[in-house]
Motif scaffolding. Structure first.
Motif, PDB file in Angstrom:
ATOM      1  N   GLN A  93       0.819  -1.286   0.070  1.00 51.40           N
ATOM      2  CA  GLN A  93      -0.041  -0.162   0.083  1.00 51.40           C
ATOM      3  C   GLN A  93       0.877   1.383  -0.130  1.00 51.40           C
ATOM      4  O   GLN A  93       2.007   1.213   0.424  1.00 51.40           O
ATOM      5  CB  GLN A  93      -0.800  -0.026   1.365  1.00 51.40           C
ATOM      6  N   VAL A  94       0.265   2.330  -0.452  1.00 53.60           N
ATOM      7  CA  VAL A  94       0.853   3.657  -0.245  1.00 53.60           C
ATOM      8  C   VAL A  94       0.124   4.712   0.383  1.00 53.60           C
ATOM      9  O   VAL A  94      -0.968   4.507   0.274  1.00 53.60           O
ATOM     10  CB  VAL A  94       1.529   4.093  -1.563  1.00 53.60           C
ATOM     11  N   SER A  95       0.713   5.624   0.904  1.00 52.14           N
ATOM     12  CA  SER A  95      -0.128   6.923   1.622  1.00 52.14           C
ATOM     13  C   SER A  95      -0.702   7.657   0.530  1.00 52.14           C
ATOM     14  O   SER A  95      -0.196   7.886  -0.548  1.00 52.14           O
ATOM     15  CB  SER A  95       0.772   7.380   2.575  1.00 52.14           C
ATOM     16  N   TYR A  96      -1.601   8.317   0.819  1.00 49.17           N
ATOM     17  CA  TYR A  96      -2.183   9.453   0.066  1.00 49.17           C
ATOM     18  C   TYR A  96      -1.162  10.714  -0.261  1.00 49.17           C
ATOM     19  O   TYR A  96      -1.200  11.071  -1.341  1.00 49.17           O
ATOM     20  CB  TYR A  96      -3.509  10.177   0.831  1.00 49.17           C
ATOM     21  N   ALA A  97      -0.166  10.915   0.621  1.00 51.03           N
ATOM     22  CA  ALA A  97       0.860  12.027   0.612  1.00 51.03           C
ATOM     23  C   ALA A  97       1.739  11.313  -0.447  1.00 51.03           C
ATOM     24  O   ALA A  97       2.232  12.216  -1.455  1.00 51.03           O
ATOM     25  CB  ALA A  97       1.719  11.974   1.698  1.00 51.03           C
ATOM     26  N   ALA A  98       1.940   9.995  -0.603  1.00 50.70           N
ATOM     27  CA  ALA A  98       2.839   9.719  -1.750  1.00 50.70           C
ATOM     28  C   ALA A  98       2.360   9.850  -3.074  1.00 50.70           C
ATOM     29  O   ALA A  98       2.655  10.008  -4.188  1.00 50.70           O
ATOM     30  CB  ALA A  98       3.147   8.012  -1.539  1.00 50.70           C
ATOM     31  N   ILE A  99       0.828   9.712  -3.099  1.00 52.31           N
ATOM     32  CA  ILE A  99       0.123   9.775  -4.274  1.00 52.31           C
ATOM     33  C   ILE A  99       0.233  11.245  -4.720  1.00 52.31           C
ATOM     34  O   ILE A  99       0.590  11.603  -6.093  1.00 52.31           O
ATOM     35  CB  ILE A  99      -1.233   9.393  -4.117  1.00 52.31           C
TER      36      ILE A  99
END
Length: 387
Positions: free
Chosen positions: A301-307
């Protein structure tokens, strides 16, 4: 002569009358220590009984909560609590015999720093207990179940929680037992919540519980594999609905992480449940994910910040291409729609998993939810406050 004598007699009578009248007035004059009544004509008594003026019953202006979970490894200095009302530090782990564990001194230090920072900004600082994984490995279910199914260990765990509440100046406890799988589990959880509430409430401390969404993301039907006693919700201040992780229902599908349609079904289920049992819906808090789920389950999974860092233009679409796969998430538009949905159903606010996944600035999901809470409540003539 008679006329002169008559005039003298009249003058004597007038003088004597005035003198006697003055003496009577002087003798009946109120003393300086008494309250003087105004010398106006008395008001005639009405034949109608007077009716007191009835003041309009104004509705209360409840504030809506915006609760953010924070994982124990987060640096509190990097957390933006500006828009939150409650910060929930995650997690403390119950042992089978009713003791309580934190993830070492770093977690304890972060807890203390988080509490201090939250109180400095007039936010509530809560400790979450449980979660999916246990500090000693595997799922937390067996540990939590063993702790609450026995009278001795259950009471011991309650005492441990009260001890840490007092010692660390916490504002309350959040219980995250993932998940009661039978009527017996549900009964133990209710007994535990009830006992804990009896200790927290006299000290004006809060008690909340995190619950499974209870809805199948694909079929839209109730999940019977997770069981709660409705009576349990009478003892808590808030119910944090984990309205996400639907990707695991009916075979892995990242698109079912937390779609709007899935959330609509969840909100309707909990609304009906609370209405049926006459439990205030203000206790319900809708949870939303601040992480993205990959189509390829072998990729993390990735964070919203990474997106946002990868492609800020994607935040309005709920999908993004990165790391060789497609990720599904909730962007700004969806978060605002969900906030409106929760308020329209009488929910008490919104919950975030997890604050550390958010970005800052104009793309912040926390700020967007906070703004939507404020504008929606104010539009209905009620006051919204962040404190």
């Amino acid at each position: 002569m008679k006329r002169k004598f008559s005039m003298i007699l009249i003058m004597i009578l007038l003088f004597t009358g005035g003198f006697l009248s003055g003496m009577w007035t002087s003798n009946n004059k109120p003393s300086n220590s008494a309250t003087m009544i105004s010398n106006v004509l008395p008001v005639p008594i009405s034949e109608k009984n007077p009716v007191g003026k009835v003041l309009p019953e104004l509705p209360l202006s409840p504030s809506k909560v915006l609760t953010g979970y924070v994982q124990d490894f987060r640096d509190p200095d990097q957390l933006d609590m500006t828009h939150l009302t409650h910060v929930i530090f995650s997690f403390a782990h119950p042992t089978k015999d009713g003791e309580l564990l934190l993830n070492g001194d770093p977690a304890l230090n972060n807890l203390r720093h988080t509490v201090k920072k939250a109180h400095g900004q007039n936010k509530k600082a809560i400790l979450a207990v449980g979660g999916w994984y246990h500090i000693e490995g595997n799922e937390s279910y067996d540990h939590f179940k063993s702790a609450i199914e026995n009278d001795t260990s259950r009471t011991k765990l309650v005492k441990e929680l009260m001890r840490i509440v007092e010692k660390e100046d916490l504002d309350g406890i959040d219980i995250d037992f993932e998940h009661p799988r039978s009527n017996q589990d549900a009964r133990y959880l209710t007994l535990f919540i009830q006992e804990l509430s009896q200790h927290l409430k006299p000290k004006q401390k809060e008690l909340s519980v995190a619950v499974n969404a209870k809805i199948h993301s694909v079929a839209g039907t109730e999940l019977t594999s997770v069981v709660y006693e409705p009576a349990m919700f009478e003892y808590v201040d808030r119910v944090h609905i984990m309205a996400y992780d639907g990707q695991w229902d009916g075979g892995y599908n990242a698109a079912n992480l937390s779609s709007y349609t899935f959330t609509e079904n969840i909100v309707q289920y909990w609304t009906n449940l609370f209405n049926t049992h006459q439990i205030p819906k203000e206790k319900l808090v809708l949870g939303v994910p601040f992480y993205a789920q990959p189509v390829d389950p072998d990729i993390k999974q990735v964070s919203y910040a990474a997106i946002v860092n990868h492609d800020s233009s994607s935040i309005v679409n709920d999908t993004v291409e990165m790391n060789g796969t497609t990720y599904h998430f909730n962007g700004l538009k969806t978060m605002k729609r969900k906030t409106t949905l929760a308020l329209q159903h009488g929910f008490g606010g919104m919950m975030i998993w997890e604050v550390g996944h958010d970005t800052s600035g104009t793309h912040s999901l926390t700020a967007a939810i906070s703004d939507k809470l404020s504008s929606e409540v104010n539009a209905n003539g009620k006051l919204y406050t962040n404190n």
